[in-house]
Every structure is written in structure tokens, then in C-alpha cells.
Motif scaffolding. Sequence first.
Motif, short mmCIF file in Angstrom:
data_model
loop_
_atom_site.label_atom_id
_atom_site.label_comp_id
_atom_site.label_asym_id
_atom_site.label_seq_id
_atom_site.Cartn_x
_atom_site.Cartn_y
_atom_site.Cartn_z
N LEU A 1 0.82 -1.22 0.00
CA LEU A 1 0.00 0.00 0.00
C LEU A 1 0.85 1.27 0.00
CD1 LEU A 1 -2.85 -1.08 2.45
CD2 LEU A 1 -3.00 -0.77 -0.03
N ALA A 2 2.03 1.21 0.60
CA ALA A 2 2.92 2.37 0.63
C ALA A 2 3.41 2.75 -0.77
CB ALA A 2 4.11 2.12 1.56
N LEU A 3 3.36 1.80 -1.70
CA LEU A 3 3.72 2.13 -3.09
C LEU A 3 2.71 3.10 -3.69
CD1 LEU A 3 4.64 -1.47 -4.36
CD2 LEU A 3 6.24 0.39 -3.78
N LYS A 4 1.49 3.00 -3.26
CA LYS A 4 0.40 3.86 -3.77
C LYS A 4 0.16 5.07 -2.87
CE LYS A 4 -3.50 4.45 -6.22
NZ LYS A 4 -3.44 5.22 -7.42
N PHE A 5 0.26 4.85 -1.56
CA PHE A 5 -0.04 5.91 -0.59
C PHE A 5 1.23 6.26 0.17
CE2 PHE A 5 -3.85 3.22 -1.04
CZ PHE A 5 -4.73 4.16 -1.56
N SER A 6 1.90 7.29 -0.27
CA SER A 6 3.18 7.67 0.33
C SER A 6 3.03 8.12 1.78
CB SER A 6 3.86 8.76 -0.50
OG SER A 6 3.03 9.90 -0.57
N SER A 7 1.84 8.47 2.20
CA SER A 7 1.63 8.94 3.57
C SER A 7 1.87 7.86 4.63
CB SER A 7 0.20 9.50 3.73
OG SER A 7 -0.74 8.48 3.47
N ILE A 8 1.87 6.60 4.24
CA ILE A 8 2.08 5.54 5.23
C ILE A 8 3.51 5.00 5.20
CG2 ILE A 8 -0.35 4.87 5.21
CD1 ILE A 8 0.47 2.34 3.69
N ARG A 9 4.37 5.51 4.34
CA ARG A 9 5.73 4.98 4.20
C ARG A 9 6.52 5.00 5.50
NH1 ARG A 9 6.73 7.36 -1.53
NH2 ARG A 9 5.81 5.66 -2.72
N ASN A 10 6.40 6.06 6.27
CA ASN A 10 7.18 6.17 7.50
C ASN A 10 6.74 5.18 8.58
OD1 ASN A 10 8.76 8.20 6.43
ND2 ASN A 10 7.45 9.82 7.23
N ASP A 11 5.52 4.70 8.47
CA ASP A 11 4.97 3.81 9.50
C ASP A 11 4.62 2.42 8.97
OD1 ASP A 11 5.06 5.78 11.54
OD2 ASP A 11 3.24 6.68 10.71
N GLN A 12 5.16 2.06 7.82
CA GLN A 12 4.75 0.79 7.22
C GLN A 12 5.16 -0.42 8.07
OE1 GLN A 12 6.19 0.80 3.19
NE2 GLN A 12 8.24 1.42 3.81
N PHE A 13 6.28 -0.35 8.79
CA PHE A 13 6.66 -1.46 9.67
C PHE A 13 5.66 -1.56 10.83
CE2 PHE A 13 8.97 -3.24 13.35
CZ PHE A 13 9.19 -4.51 12.85
N LEU A 14 5.28 -0.43 11.40
CA LEU A 14 4.31 -0.44 12.50
C LEU A 14 2.99 -1.04 12.03
CD1 LEU A 14 3.32 0.36 15.34
CD2 LEU A 14 2.73 2.61 14.38
N TYR A 15 2.52 -0.63 10.84
CA TYR A 15 1.27 -1.18 10.31
C TYR A 15 1.41 -2.68 10.04
CZ TYR A 15 -0.20 3.66 9.70
OH TYR A 15 -0.53 4.97 9.92
N SER A 16 2.56 -3.09 9.53
CA SER A 16 2.80 -4.51 9.30
C SER A 16 2.74 -5.29 10.61
CB SER A 16 4.17 -4.71 8.63
OG SER A 16 4.43 -6.07 8.42
N PHE A 17 3.35 -4.73 11.65
CA PHE A 17 3.35 -5.35 12.98
C PHE A 17 1.91 -5.51 13.49
CE2 PHE A 17 3.33 -4.71 17.62
CZ PHE A 17 4.14 -5.76 18.02
N ILE A 18 1.12 -4.46 13.38
CA ILE A 18 -0.26 -4.49 13.86
C ILE A 18 -1.11 -5.48 13.06
CG2 ILE A 18 -2.40 -3.13 14.05
CD1 ILE A 18 -0.52 -0.69 14.71
N LEU A 19 -1.00 -5.42 11.74
CA LEU A 19 -1.79 -6.32 10.89
C LEU A 19 -1.41 -7.78 11.11
CD1 LEU A 19 -1.81 -4.28 7.55
CD2 LEU A 19 -3.76 -4.70 9.08
N THR A 20 -0.12 -8.03 11.29
CA THR A 20 0.32 -9.40 11.54
C THR A 20 -0.20 -9.89 12.88
OG1 THR A 20 2.30 -9.02 10.21
CG2 THR A 20 2.33 -10.92 11.70
N GLY A 21 -0.18 -9.04 13.88
CA GLY A 21 -0.72 -9.40 15.19
C GLY A 21 -2.19 -9.75 15.10
N ILE A 22 -2.94 -8.96 14.35
CA ILE A 22 -4.37 -9.24 14.16
C ILE A 22 -4.56 -10.57 13.44
CG2 ILE A 22 -6.47 -8.47 12.96
CD1 ILE A 22 -5.49 -5.56 13.55
#
Length: 185
Positions: free
Chosen positions: A119-140
Motif C-alpha cells: 500500500l505504501a507504493l500507492k499511498f506515500s503517507s504511510i511509508r514512514n509507519d509501514q513497519f508499524l502497520y505490518s506489525f499491527i496487521l500481523t498481530g491481528i
Amino acid sequence: MKKMGFGKKIKAGERKYLPEFVYGGIDGAVTTFAVVAGSTGASLSSAVILILGFANLIADGFSMAVSNYLSVKSQTELHLGHADYKFFARESKHPIKAGLVTFISFFMIGLIPLLSFVLALKFSSIRNDQFLYSFILTGIALATVGFVKGEIVKKHPLKASIETLVIGSIAAILAFVIGYALRGL
């Protein structure tokens, strides 16, 4: 039929492949997130993380599916010629189905840790937090697989979710630490 928590009913045959779903899903999420965590720890680029992540999804998912196929097939072959063969063959898993369930579960749930990087390829606004989002999504994802497993095997779903989440977290921490330790290579 057994009634699940959300009013859904499952057939006994659907439970037959539960180990493949759980094993494939947990391993898919854990190994793919381990790639993400290790690569992040090593300060690798998002492009490298995606390449390694997708390579893991295909190669490791295929390897697990083929291994499971061969394992189930070997179990059936062990009973060939024995008095219980007809019963065993009727009650056992089909090798191809077992392999397919493993691969599909591995791929679908293993894709989740990569979603934020895709998603960060399309939405540059999440690039700085993509690891955090990956961590959260994986936990879910891990908690959900654990919950489903708990519901089906009559184990408390919250306990099953926590157990699955803890196991996945330990693997992720190990991968991050190794990546961080080797980042200068």
C-alpha cells in the motif's frame, strides 16, 4: 454439524483440514513477518523487503504444501495392504487437498505482513509507519487464526489467540534482532 461462535455452522469435513489451515496460516504470517522484521532491523529498503517477502510467500508456501502433500500421501501408503486400509483411506485427508489448504492459508495469511509495504507504493503517507502497520496487521492475523483454531477445537478462543500471538511475536523479535545485529554486513 458443530455451531461456531458467530452463529456459523461447520461440517466435520471442514475440521479435517484445520491443522493445514492453522499450520499454513501461522507459518505464513510468522515467516513473512520475520522477513519484514529482519529486513527492517537490517535497515533494508522497502523494495528489498517486498522482494524477499514475496519470494518467501511463493517458495516457502510451495515447500510447505509439497511437504504436507508428501506427508499425507506417505501416511496413506503406510496403510496400503493392511487390514485397516479401506477405513483409513475413507477417513484420511486427500494429499492434494491437504497441500492446497496449506499453500492457500500460507499465502493468504502470509500476505498480510506485506500489505502495508504494498500500500505504501500507492499511498506515500504511510511509508514512514509501514513497519508499524505490518506489525499491527500481523498481530491481528495471528490472533484471528488462533481464535478460529480455539473455536473449532473447543479451546478458549482468547487463550488460543494469545498463544498464537506470543509464538509469532517471539519469532519476529528473533528475526529483528538478527537483522539488526547483521545490518553492517
